[in-house]
Design an enzyme around this catalytic site. Structure first.
Site, PDB file in Angstrom:
ATOM      1  N   LEU A  40       0.606  -1.386  -0.038  1.00  7.82           N
ATOM      2  CA  LEU A  40      -0.050   0.138  -0.011  1.00  7.82           C
ATOM      3  C   LEU A  40       0.730   1.068   0.012  1.00  7.82           C
ATOM      4  O   LEU A  40       0.525   2.302  -0.578  1.00  7.82           O
ATOM      5  CB  LEU A  40      -0.840  -0.157   1.160  1.00  7.82           C
ATOM      6  CG  LEU A  40      -2.078   1.109   1.179  1.00  7.82           C
ATOM      7  CD1 LEU A  40      -2.763   1.107   0.350  1.00  7.82           C
ATOM      8  CD2 LEU A  40      -2.581   1.187   2.592  1.00  7.82           C
ATOM      9  N   CYS A  41       2.006   1.198   0.601  1.00  4.53           N
ATOM     10  CA  CYS A  41       2.655   2.567   1.007  1.00  4.53           C
ATOM     11  C   CYS A  41       4.166   2.286   0.695  1.00  4.53           C
ATOM     12  O   CYS A  41       4.827   2.967   1.359  1.00  4.53           O
ATOM     13  CB  CYS A  41       2.370   2.924   2.085  1.00  4.53           C
ATOM     14  SG  CYS A  41       0.646   3.533   2.674  1.00  4.53           S
ATOM     15  N   LYS A  44       6.744   2.525   3.569  1.00  8.18           N
ATOM     16  CA  LYS A  44       6.890   3.801   4.599  1.00  8.18           C
ATOM     17  C   LYS A  44       5.831   4.326   5.458  1.00  8.18           C
ATOM     18  O   LYS A  44       5.921   5.233   5.984  1.00  8.18           O
ATOM     19  CB  LYS A  44       7.227   4.654   3.483  1.00  8.18           C
ATOM     20  CG  LYS A  44       8.262   4.767   2.741  1.00  8.18           C
ATOM     21  CD  LYS A  44       8.618   5.674   1.750  1.00  8.18           C
ATOM     22  CE  LYS A  44       9.609   5.458   0.606  1.00  8.18           C
ATOM     23  NZ  LYS A  44       9.875   6.334  -0.667  1.00  8.18           N
ATOM     24  N   PRO A  48      -0.708   2.808  12.935  1.00  5.87           N
ATOM     25  CA  PRO A  48      -1.089   3.262  14.205  1.00  5.87           C
ATOM     26  C   PRO A  48      -2.197   2.184  14.947  1.00  5.87           C
ATOM     27  O   PRO A  48      -3.344   2.650  14.905  1.00  5.87           O
ATOM     28  CB  PRO A  48      -1.768   4.411  13.966  1.00  5.87           C
ATOM     29  CG  PRO A  48      -2.087   4.331  12.426  1.00  5.87           C
ATOM     30  CD  PRO A  48      -1.347   3.423  11.943  1.00  5.87           C
ATOM     31  N   ASP A 187     -16.928  -1.096  -3.848  1.00  2.00           N
ATOM     32  CA  ASP A 187     -17.952  -1.381  -3.174  1.00  2.00           C
ATOM     33  C   ASP A 187     -18.944  -0.269  -2.386  1.00  2.00           C
ATOM     34  O   ASP A 187     -19.179  -0.419  -1.323  1.00  2.00           O
ATOM     35  CB  ASP A 187     -17.765  -2.614  -2.436  1.00  2.00           C
ATOM     36  CG  ASP A 187     -18.906  -3.436  -1.911  1.00  2.00           C
ATOM     37  OD1 ASP A 187     -19.998  -3.357  -2.833  1.00  2.00           O
ATOM     38  OD2 ASP A 187     -19.015  -4.223  -0.957  1.00  2.00           O
TER      39      ASP A 187
END
Length: 353
Positions: A40-41, A44, A48, A187
């Site tokens: 997803l990132c 990086k 949390p 969705d």
């Protein structure tokens, strides 16, 4: 209530199983979840989230009395670490793919700072199906607010509907524009939007079917998923996902906010999706907005001429639900038009005071 009893029995059975099984489940689920975060990132992102053990989850639901169903999941109100929370359990019969749940956790955690996303505070990975733990809100799904029989005669103001539409659209715009590559929800529907009844804020939950577009690409081909009546007909045929896939689904949601009608019901009868691939187009073709708008909107806005705003809103619905994706606007343009309509409505109402 029988859902709640079954859930308790299932977790009690799980707590009696060997610690080895819990560890294996944790490693399996945790590994899949970590892969989703990395994808997803680019590795990086911050994570949390609090982690809750199976024992903590089992203890939390021992004395539960309330449960509600949202998008084929059990949402229960419980207490963890001396704070009220909502816990989401996905029944085995609806648990299609571990990656779906892990994608939901990964995306939701990166969206939780937004006021219009239900904040994910933690999860449990030791059980056969991961448990998602959210902040507590006094919630009702948009589906139930609009269509549940006990709410059928309750007025939902035009102002409130416009605010819901604006809040959902801004969240989808964020999803499409604020990540390394656009993320498509796939969705969007009223049952995936909940309303915090204390302050009337709309919050999206359930990113299970979301998918990222490849870097530098405008589309990706994938297995068709989503919900009948809300799935883009073009995507249904081709399996090609674009940002316009979400625009179509959001257009159907806009139609339901306007009419307070389920799109699966035409002339009071259920229709098969295969017989009616573009249900909104069928409903509004050559139609005057005053013929399809929820009558309670008109009854409540006495003294204000809102027909032009309703016409503009219906025009937006039509553009969002055009059969060809290339002809639909992007979500950022949809959000701008909704803000304009809401601002014009506020000006009209202020003129009465």
């Amino acid at each position: 209530m029988h859902h709640l009893r079954g859930l308790k029995r299932k977790l009690i059975s799980s707590s009696a199983s060997a610690e080895k099984l819990k560890k294996e489940q944790y490693l399996k689920n945790g590994g899949a979840l970590l892969e989703e975060f990395i994808a997803l990132c680019d590795g990086k992102c911050q994570i949390p989230l609090s982690y809750f053990s199976a024992t903590e989850i089992e203890r939390a639901i021992k004395h539960l009395e309330n449960t509600m169903e949202i998008f084929n999941s059990h949402i229960v109100m419980a207490s963890l670490d001396n704070r009220r929370v909502l816990m989401r359990f996905v029944p085995p019969e609806h648990f299609e793919n571990l990656n779906n749940i892990c994608r939901d956790i990964a995306v939701t955690s990166q969206m939780s700072h937004l006021k219009n996303v239900l904040k994910l505070v933690g999860c449990c990975l030791e059980l056969p199906e991961p448990v998602l733990v959210y902040e507590y809100v006094d919630a009702i799904s948009l589906e139930n607010l609009l269509f549940k029989k006990c709410n059928a005669k309750k007025s939902v103001s035009w102002e409130r509907r416009l605010r819901i539409a604006n809040e959902v659209s801004s969240t989808i715009v964020y999803l499409h524009s604020e990540f390394t590559t656009p993320i498509i929800h796939r969705d969007i529907k009223p049952s995936n939007v909940i309303i915090d009844q204390n302050n009337s804020v709309a919050k999206i939950m359930n990113f299970s079917y979301s998918i990222s577009l490849p870097p530098g690409e405008l589309e990706v081909e994938d297995v068709v998923c989503g919900t009948y009546w809300f799935v883009d007909p073009e995507y249904m045929v081709s399996g090609v996902v674009t940002q316009k896939t979400d625009v179509y689904s959001f257009g159907v949601l806009l139609f339901q906010l306007l009419t307070r009608k389920k799109v699966s019901m035409i002339d009071g009868k259920m229709k098969d999706y295969e017989q009616l691939p573009n249900c909104v187009e069928y409903n509004i073709e050559e139609c005057n907005v005053m013929d399809i708008v929820d009558p309670t909107i008109l009854a409540e806005e006495r003294g204000i001429d809102i027909q032009q705003l309703l016409d503009d809103y219906l025009d937006l619905v039509k553009r969002c639900t055009l059969s060809k994706g290339e002809d639909r606007p992007y979500m950022i343009d949809v959000a701008k038009e909704l803000r304009r309509i809401e601002k014009c409505f506020r000006v009209l109402t202020q003129g009465l005071h």
